[in-house]
Design a protein around this motif. Structure first.
Motif, short mmCIF file in Angstrom:
data_model
loop_
_atom_site.label_atom_id
_atom_site.label_comp_id
_atom_site.label_asym_id
_atom_site.label_seq_id
_atom_site.Cartn_x
_atom_site.Cartn_y
_atom_site.Cartn_z
N SER A 16 -26.58 133.04 -2.50
CA SER A 16 -27.51 132.06 -3.08
C SER A 16 -26.93 130.65 -2.98
N ARG A 17 -25.63 130.52 -3.25
CA ARG A 17 -25.00 129.20 -3.18
C ARG A 17 -24.94 128.71 -1.73
N ILE A 18 -24.70 129.62 -0.79
CA ILE A 18 -24.72 129.23 0.63
C ILE A 18 -26.11 128.77 1.02
N PHE A 19 -27.13 129.48 0.54
CA PHE A 19 -28.52 129.13 0.84
C PHE A 19 -28.83 127.72 0.33
N VAL A 20 -28.43 127.42 -0.88
CA VAL A 20 -28.66 126.09 -1.46
C VAL A 20 -27.90 125.04 -0.67
N GLY A 21 -26.64 125.30 -0.34
CA GLY A 21 -25.84 124.35 0.43
C GLY A 21 -26.44 124.08 1.79
N LEU A 22 -26.98 125.13 2.45
CA LEU A 22 -27.57 124.96 3.77
C LEU A 22 -28.75 124.00 3.73
N PHE A 23 -29.70 124.25 2.85
CA PHE A 23 -30.90 123.42 2.82
C PHE A 23 -30.66 122.05 2.19
N ALA A 24 -29.78 121.98 1.20
CA ALA A 24 -29.47 120.68 0.60
C ALA A 24 -28.80 119.77 1.63
N GLY A 25 -27.88 120.32 2.42
CA GLY A 25 -27.23 119.53 3.46
C GLY A 25 -28.19 119.08 4.53
N LEU A 26 -29.10 119.97 4.94
CA LEU A 26 -30.08 119.62 5.97
C LEU A 26 -31.02 118.52 5.49
N ILE A 27 -31.47 118.62 4.25
CA ILE A 27 -32.36 117.60 3.67
C ILE A 27 -31.65 116.26 3.56
N LEU A 28 -30.41 116.28 3.08
CA LEU A 28 -29.65 115.03 2.92
C LEU A 28 -29.37 114.39 4.28
N GLY A 29 -29.00 115.20 5.27
CA GLY A 29 -28.75 114.67 6.60
C GLY A 29 -29.99 114.05 7.21
N THR A 30 -31.14 114.72 7.02
CA THR A 30 -32.41 114.17 7.53
C THR A 30 -32.75 112.86 6.84
N LEU A 31 -32.47 112.79 5.53
CA LEU A 31 -32.69 111.54 4.78
C LEU A 31 -31.83 110.42 5.33
N PHE A 32 -30.57 110.73 5.66
CA PHE A 32 -29.69 109.72 6.26
C PHE A 32 -30.28 109.21 7.58
N GLN A 33 -30.79 110.15 8.41
CA GLN A 33 -31.27 109.76 9.74
C GLN A 33 -32.50 108.86 9.68
N TYR A 34 -33.45 109.20 8.77
CA TYR A 34 -34.72 108.48 8.75
C TYR A 34 -34.82 107.44 7.63
N GLY A 35 -33.91 107.50 6.67
CA GLY A 35 -33.99 106.56 5.56
C GLY A 35 -33.03 105.39 5.68
N PHE A 36 -32.11 105.46 6.64
CA PHE A 36 -31.11 104.40 6.80
C PHE A 36 -30.98 104.05 8.28
N SER A 37 -30.51 102.87 8.55
CA SER A 37 -30.31 102.45 9.94
C SER A 37 -29.13 103.18 10.55
N GLU A 38 -29.06 103.16 11.89
CA GLU A 38 -27.99 103.87 12.60
C GLU A 38 -26.60 103.34 12.27
N THR A 39 -26.53 102.07 11.89
CA THR A 39 -25.23 101.46 11.60
C THR A 39 -24.92 101.41 10.11
#
Length: 422
Positions: free
Chosen positions: A7-30
């Motif tokens: 369950s903790r791995i499952f949460v870590g997997l999706f939380a990391g994917l969501i946060l990474g996607t937020l970084f890509q589309y919510g912030f500039s490349e630099t």
């Protein structure tokens, strides 16, 4: 709420994917998020995978040697090896046949009229020789085999060492004790390392979410759908049903108890890195004897590549259809045999599939520039390939373990009944 490790791995997997996607589309490349934070996540994820990989080689060696030592006799070793090897080969062959049938039915890529991208190149241009693969199982330098993590050579040395120790019997009791305790130490080390798995998985998914381009697979959705659908059916339906039909483990129980293994493989995309988790799943959750798991899991991580077989088969059909060179009926036998050899030689590391697809594209006379398009989707598909591979390892080893208990029930029923299941 999240007491179990899966369950903790499952949460870590999706939380990391969501946060990474937020970084890509919510912030500039630099921005700080897309540079420093993503680099930190990438480093943390790499450290976690390296920590697991650090334990893989000694775990494989100790588990195989101690597994052979614990067998009743060398005849049991021969029977166990034959069953495991045969089931892995049959599994791969059936996976290839299913992939060819589905690809012929759906024809992914048909009508796309792609022209490819410039600058694509293959890292290999020939099929692995089956004879060479067999010859190279015997290492000329055992220390180099350990240093390189050459799993086939390590398995060979472990089998040879275990067989010799077993043949010497009581004369080498201190050595037997050494390997048994060594195996216990490695299993305990894996248990300790797995406590940080949710953090490692989280870091790996942050990196993926921040760098993966969803637009890369929008135009090839049918290709993605065929591969991922077949992989999902293979891992979540075929394997559990077959295990349910051939062992005393129900399909639902098998699916539930391999969930942690599935999610871990999904995040690392490495069969070798998942070996410790597979061993833990089989011995602690599915009640498989350590001697059977110790023998079958390392072999499966090397040669049981049903997921890769499905992947590269469908990829070949997709490329042929998309670029106007559909694979003909008379080419299918050559394709099937090539995929069989390639999938076994793909290895248990991330990215092995894309190299094999490149080789296959070249061998089938398809446009080599197609490798650029396939490579753009490789990371996401490779994750599911690996999960299918490792669940297949658990399925085969569970079946072999059950058959071993059945074969030995009559002559040694008292011994088996006295041995508790964990």
């Amino acid at each position: 709420m999240f007491k179990s490790l899966s369950s903790r791995i499952f949460v870590g997997l999706f939380a990391g994917l969501i946060l990474g996607t937020l970084f890509q589309y919510g912030f500039s490349e630099t921005s700080f998020a897309n540079t420093t934070l993503v680099d930190i996540a990438s480093g943390a994820g790499s450290m976690f995978v390296q920590l697991i990989m650090m334990l893989v080689v000694p775990l494989v060696f100790f588990s195989i040697v101690s597994g052979i030592i614990e067998l009743k006799d060398l005849k049991s070793f021969s029977r166990l090896g034959s069953k495991t090897f045969a089931l892995y080969l049959v599994n791969t062959i059936i996976a290839i046949a299913a992939a060819i049938g589905l690809a012929l039915l759906i024809a992914p890529g048909q009508g796309m009229q792609l022209t490819g991208e410039e600058g694509a190149a293959l890292s290999s241009t020939s099929l692995p020789s089956f004879i060479d693969m067999i010859v190279n199982i015997i290492p000329s330098n055992p220390f180099q085999a350990f240093a390189d993590g050459n799993m086939l050579q390590i398995i060979f040395m472990a089998l040879l060492t275990g067989g010799i120790i077993k043949a010497l019997g009581d004369d080498v009791k201190p050595i037997v004790t050494f390997f048994k305790y060594g195996n216990k130490i490695m299993l305990k080390a894996i248990t300790v390392v797995m406590q940080v798995a949710p953090i490692g998985v989280f870091a790996l998914m942050v990196k993926l979410g921040a760098t993966f381009e969803p637009s890369a697979f929008v135009s090839v959705l049918s290709y993605m759908a065929v591969i991922l659908s077949l992989l999902a059916v293979w891992a979540l339906v075929v394997y559990p049903v077959v295990v349910g039909m051939t062992t005393n483990i129900s399909a639902g129980e098998f699916r539930r108890k391999t969930r942690e293994q599935f999610l871990f493989a999904l995040s690392t995309a490495s069969s070798n890195a998942t070996i410790p988790v597979t061993m833990r799943t089989l011995t602690d959750k599915l009640g498989v004897k350590p001697s059977v798991a110790g023998f079958g899991v390392p072999m499966g991580a090397t040669m049981n590549m049903s997921g890769v077989a499905i992947y590269i088969t469908v990829a070949a059909f997709f490329v042929g259809n998309a670029f106007g060179y559909p694979i003909t009926t008379d080419q299918i036998p050559a394709l099937a045999f090539s995929v069989f050899l390639l999938s076994i030689g793909a290895g248990g590391v991330p990215g092995g599939g894309i190299v094999m697809i490149g080789v296959l594209i070249h061998q089938m006379g398809l446009p080599v520039e197609a490798i650029a398009l396939v490579a753009a989707l490789d990371r996401i598909i490779d994750m599911f390939c690996t999960s299918t591979n490792v669940v297949g390892d658990s399925a085969v080893v569970s079946i072999v373990d059950h058959s071993e208990k059945h074969d030995l029930a009559a002559p040694s029923s008292l011994e088996l009944n006295a041995e508790p299941r964990t």
